[in-house]
Scaffold this active site. Structure first.
Site, PDB file in Angstrom:
ATOM      1  N   ILE A  18     -13.839  -9.696  -5.935  1.00  0.00           N
ATOM      2  CA  ILE A  18     -13.052 -10.181  -4.575  1.00  0.00           C
ATOM      3  C   ILE A  18     -11.796  -9.436  -4.719  1.00  0.00           C
ATOM      4  O   ILE A  18     -11.198  -8.870  -5.596  1.00  0.00           O
ATOM      5  CB  ILE A  18     -12.531 -11.534  -4.752  1.00  0.00           C
ATOM      6  CG1 ILE A  18     -12.019 -12.205  -5.807  1.00  0.00           C
ATOM      7  CG2 ILE A  18     -13.882 -12.465  -4.354  1.00  0.00           C
ATOM      8  CD1 ILE A  18     -11.576 -13.414  -5.593  1.00  0.00           C
ATOM      9  N   CYS A  73      -6.989  -5.528   5.382  1.00  0.00           N
ATOM     10  CA  CYS A  73      -5.640  -5.238   5.996  1.00  0.00           C
ATOM     11  C   CYS A  73      -5.600  -5.872   7.512  1.00  0.00           C
ATOM     12  O   CYS A  73      -6.612  -6.138   8.086  1.00  0.00           O
ATOM     13  CB  CYS A  73      -5.655  -3.600   6.224  1.00  0.00           C
ATOM     14  SG  CYS A  73      -5.910  -2.841   4.670  1.00  0.00           S
ATOM     15  N   LEU A  75       0.864  -1.057   0.002  1.00  0.00           N
ATOM     16  CA  LEU A  75       0.026   0.127   0.174  1.00  0.00           C
ATOM     17  C   LEU A  75       0.896   1.211  -0.141  1.00  0.00           C
ATOM     18  O   LEU A  75       0.560   1.943   0.745  1.00  0.00           O
ATOM     19  CB  LEU A  75      -0.979   0.074   1.355  1.00  0.00           C
ATOM     20  CG  LEU A  75      -1.980  -0.967   1.105  1.00  0.00           C
ATOM     21  CD1 LEU A  75      -2.984  -0.983   2.472  1.00  0.00           C
ATOM     22  CD2 LEU A  75      -2.796  -0.970  -0.026  1.00  0.00           C
ATOM     23  N   THR A 106      -7.496  -9.802  -3.839  1.00  0.00           N
ATOM     24  CA  THR A 106      -6.680 -11.008  -4.279  1.00  0.00           C
ATOM     25  C   THR A 106      -6.614 -12.303  -3.281  1.00  0.00           C
ATOM     26  O   THR A 106      -6.997 -12.159  -2.228  1.00  0.00           O
ATOM     27  CB  THR A 106      -5.275 -10.505  -4.298  1.00  0.00           C
ATOM     28  OG1 THR A 106      -4.770  -9.834  -3.026  1.00  0.00           O
ATOM     29  CG2 THR A 106      -5.103  -9.444  -5.345  1.00  0.00           C
ATOM     30  N   ASN A 134     -11.330  -1.171   1.948  1.00  0.00           N
ATOM     31  CA  ASN A 134     -10.343  -2.155   1.874  1.00  0.00           C
ATOM     32  C   ASN A 134     -10.266  -2.949   3.047  1.00  0.00           C
ATOM     33  O   ASN A 134      -9.291  -2.431   3.920  1.00  0.00           O
ATOM     34  CB  ASN A 134      -9.104  -1.606   1.190  1.00  0.00           C
ATOM     35  CG  ASN A 134      -7.966  -2.780   1.218  1.00  0.00           C
ATOM     36  OD1 ASN A 134      -8.153  -3.945   1.502  1.00  0.00           O
ATOM     37  ND2 ASN A 134      -7.072  -2.569   0.649  1.00  0.00           N
ATOM     38  N   GLY A 170      -9.875 -10.915 -12.403  1.00  0.00           N
ATOM     39  CA  GLY A 170      -9.295 -11.617 -13.745  1.00  0.00           C
ATOM     40  C   GLY A 170     -10.294 -11.415 -14.955  1.00  0.00           C
ATOM     41  O   GLY A 170     -10.181 -12.168 -15.947  1.00  0.00           O
ATOM     42  N   GLY A 215      -8.708  -4.841 -13.440  1.00  0.00           N
ATOM     43  CA  GLY A 215      -7.517  -4.736 -12.379  1.00  0.00           C
ATOM     44  C   GLY A 215      -6.425  -4.989 -13.098  1.00  0.00           C
ATOM     45  O   GLY A 215      -5.780  -4.199 -14.066  1.00  0.00           O
ATOM     46  N   THR A 216      -5.961  -6.339 -13.108  1.00  0.00           N
ATOM     47  CA  THR A 216      -4.716  -6.700 -13.634  1.00  0.00           C
ATOM     48  C   THR A 216      -4.443  -6.535 -15.059  1.00  0.00           C
ATOM     49  O   THR A 216      -3.548  -6.307 -15.589  1.00  0.00           O
ATOM     50  CB  THR A 216      -4.401  -8.205 -13.137  1.00  0.00           C
ATOM     51  OG1 THR A 216      -4.440  -8.210 -11.614  1.00  0.00           O
ATOM     52  CG2 THR A 216      -3.094  -8.513 -13.695  1.00  0.00           C
TER      53      THR A 216
END
Lengths: 314, 315
Positions: A189, A127, A70, A191, A124, A243, A264-265
């Site tokens: 979700i 954490c 982060l 990761t 988020n 994904g 995202g990725t």
């Protein structure tokens, strides 16, 4: 192709994903930020964070493992620079917040309250809770509930989404705890925790040893989570992610129960991906006879027997 | 030893230094401060593939990418095609720009680069560029010493041309493990006063490393440019610093995105205000002032780094 984030209408059901778009500015040369549903910003914390040492990333089959830690400027700089830039650009920001204690989340939400450009808050909760020996908030329904209640109290008006970790025994119970505490929606979700070992050095590749797995490798897991949450909480909006690389992937999430999706990725491989996937999703929906995205939400949950192309005019 | 590469090895280094020093007196035109253009994403067609020792140089038709690209900047290529299981782009320093055609040097590292090496003329690739910050100009009248490890020499032909055009003398030291991993020895010869070659196995040039040759060439230089593996950059930076010379290093850190969003390619760098921070090599580099790079702290989290305190409170 409009969609909703809580009670807020957004112009597209496709958003970026937290941690995969920074605060939007770097993607500006590659797509129209104003046409996205929203830019979901990298999780911001109260203080500036250096992040972890390198190596921070390992490529894996159909995915990648990361442990950035982060890295970020902290809420002051975010409010002074990043969010105003997005607002001036005409983009909508869904701001991801992260903290180590319930009060930190509450303070972040309160600092963001009413800020120009803010359309939603994504919490988020993957954490470590420093007050609970580092147990991750998202892995404990009671801790997750406490965070969401505090954020809700800090800003009663803004749409609040809880971003859940798949690394739990029963994701539905965590989703329910968050919604019962005031979350308007669920982001699913985050990761999955993973590990890669370098067979030359005989050590983990990442400096942090373990990291979060993302990319198409986790898509079926993400889709299953969205499916389960939608089945249990059919009236709760879900921001689906994990994904997604093309319009057909995005359609799967909508059919499983998501009302919008985050990309995202895929942005790392194609910075235009959110725009492209929005276009592909519209085509895929139209191809199946859906005139609105909302008509397709959860459509795969209908009883078996009715097969073939969905016709709204049939 | 020079026959392998068809160049004349400078045997009298003192004479070479004198020639470089003489060049330093040539007056220079002012260097325009060009604003970096935004990168573009294009479908780039391979127009030519050329073998270069252990590497291959790909020339790609990439409209708009090379318009204002400068040596030290890089491009990224998507790999594996539409159904690829390799999600991350591969980054390559620009080795040449000719109108709408840009060139990169590709070495086989893993499945992604091997996929690229299987492409041929006519194949189309997803290309983004120009990315990153280029090499800065040396001080007026300065002689530049270019130091490369292996394909790290990729940006140096373009850089040497630019430096020549601006009236700077140039010398180059090119090192590699073996002769086939040297790059641009031929191309740099006409652009430089000296090309010194080293290989670790002695298959070309002097047996040893670039750092063995530097003490002889540094006294004639006014700026050092280095591109290669991190241990080499660290050693070259230390030698340049010991001689009081400015040194610009182009780092090669693992990247996921190449455009500044993923925060993967960071390294600890001292900022203008004296505060150190993890900065992105893709957008804040890949070229850095070597004196600002904390080589000893790469892969570590120094306690004085901006935001390090927050990591201890909550990791």
């Amino acid at each position: 192709m409009r969609a909703r984030l809580g009670a807020t209408t957004i112009p597209s059901p496709v958003l970026t994903a937290s941690g995969c778009a920074a605060a939007g500015r770097e993607l500006d040369p590659f797509l129209d930020l104003t046409a996205l549903g929203a830019v979901v910003t990298k999780s911001v914390q109260l203080r500036a964070r250096s992040g972890r040492p390198t190596p921070r990333m390992a490529e894996t089959p159909s995915g990648m493992l990361n442990s950035i830690g982060l890295q970020g400027p902290g809420i002051d700089a975010f409010l002074a620079k990043d969010l105003p830039w997005l607002a001036a650009r005409g983009a909508r920001a869904m701001v991801s917040i992260a903290g180590g204690a319930v009060e930190e989340y509450a303070e972040l939400a309160s600092r963001l309250r009413g800020a120009a450009g803010l359309v939603a808050v994504e919490v988020n909760i993957s954490c470590p809770n420093v007050e609970s020996r580092g147990e991750v908030f998202a892995c404990d329904p009671a801790a997750a509930s406490a965070v969401l209640a505090a954020v809700r109290a800090a800003d009663p008006g803004v749409p609040v989404y809880a971003k859940l970790s798949p690394d739990v025994t029963d994701i539905v119970s965590v989703a329910r705890a968050c919604v019962d505490s005031g979350a308007d929606g669920i982001s699913a979700i985050n990761t999955l925790l993973g590990l890669v070992i370098d067979t030359d050095t005989l050590r983990p590749v990442l400096a942090a040893e373990t990291g979060g797995l993302s990319g198409p490798a986790i898509r079926p897991v993400a889709l299953r989570c969205v499916w389960q949450i939608h089945r249990a909480l059919p009236n709760t909006p879900i921001l689906g992610m994990g994904g997604i690389t093309n319009g057909a992937d995005a359609l799967q999430f909508i059919l499983a129960g998501a009302s919008a999706v985050s990309v995202g990725t895929a942005v790392f491989g194609d910075p235009n991906a959110p725009e492209r996937i929005g276009r592909e999703l519209a085509g895929a929906l139209a191809g199946k006879g859906f005139s609105r995205c909302s008509d397709a939400i959860g459509y795969a949950h209908r009883a078996p027997g009715r097969t073939g192309v969905h016709r709204v005019d049939a | 030893m020079s026959r392998t590469w068809g160049i004349t090895q400078a045997v009298d280094l003192a004479e070479a230094q004198q020639r470089m020093t003489a060049m330093m007196s040539i007056p220079l035109p002012p260097v325009p401060n060009v604003k970096l253009l935004k990168p573009v994403q294009v479908r780039a067609q391979i127009v030519h593939v050329r073998a270069a020792g252990a590497y291959r140089e790909l020339a790609l038709h990439a409209p708009g990418v090379g318009v204002d690209a400068r040596p030290g900047q890089f491009v990224t290529l998507g790999v594996g095609g539409e159904s690829s299981a390799l999600l991350l782009r591969r980054a390559f320093a620009l080795s040449g720009v000719d109108g709408n055609v840009v060139s990169v040097v590709v070495a086989a590292h893993g499945p992604g680069t091997r996929w690229i090496l299987e492409r041929g003329a006519g194949d189309v690739m997803d290309l983004i560029g120009p990315l990153g910050r280029p090499f800065p100009e040396p001080p007026p009248g300065g002689a530049a010493l270019l130091v490369a490890g292996g394909y790290g020499a990729a940006p140096f032909v373009g850089l040497a041309q630019r430096l020549n055009a601006a009236g700077h003398a140039v010398a180059a030291v090119l090192g590699a493990a073996t002769a086939d991993r040297l790059y641009a020895v031929h191309d740099l010869a006409p652009l430089t006063q000296v090309v010194s070659v080293t290989t670790e196995d002695g298959s070309a040039g002097r047996t040893g490393r670039v750092t063995d040759v530097l003490p002889e060439l540094l006294p004639g230089a006014s700026a050092v440019y280095a591109c290669g593996p991190m241990p080499m950059l660290r050693a070259v930076a230390a030698q340049a610093a010991a001689c009081g010379l400015p040194c610009h290093v182009s780092v090669e850190e693992a990247m996921a995105c190449g455009i500044g969003v993923c925060m993967t390619c960071v390294l600890p760098v001292i900022g203008d205000d004296g505060t150190s921070a993890f900065v992105r090599s893709c957008v804040d580099g890949p070229v850095f002032d070597a004196a600002k790079v904390r080589f000893d702290d790469i892969g570590r989290l120094p306690g004085d780094l901006h935001g390090a305190g927050a990591m201890r409170a909550n990791t």
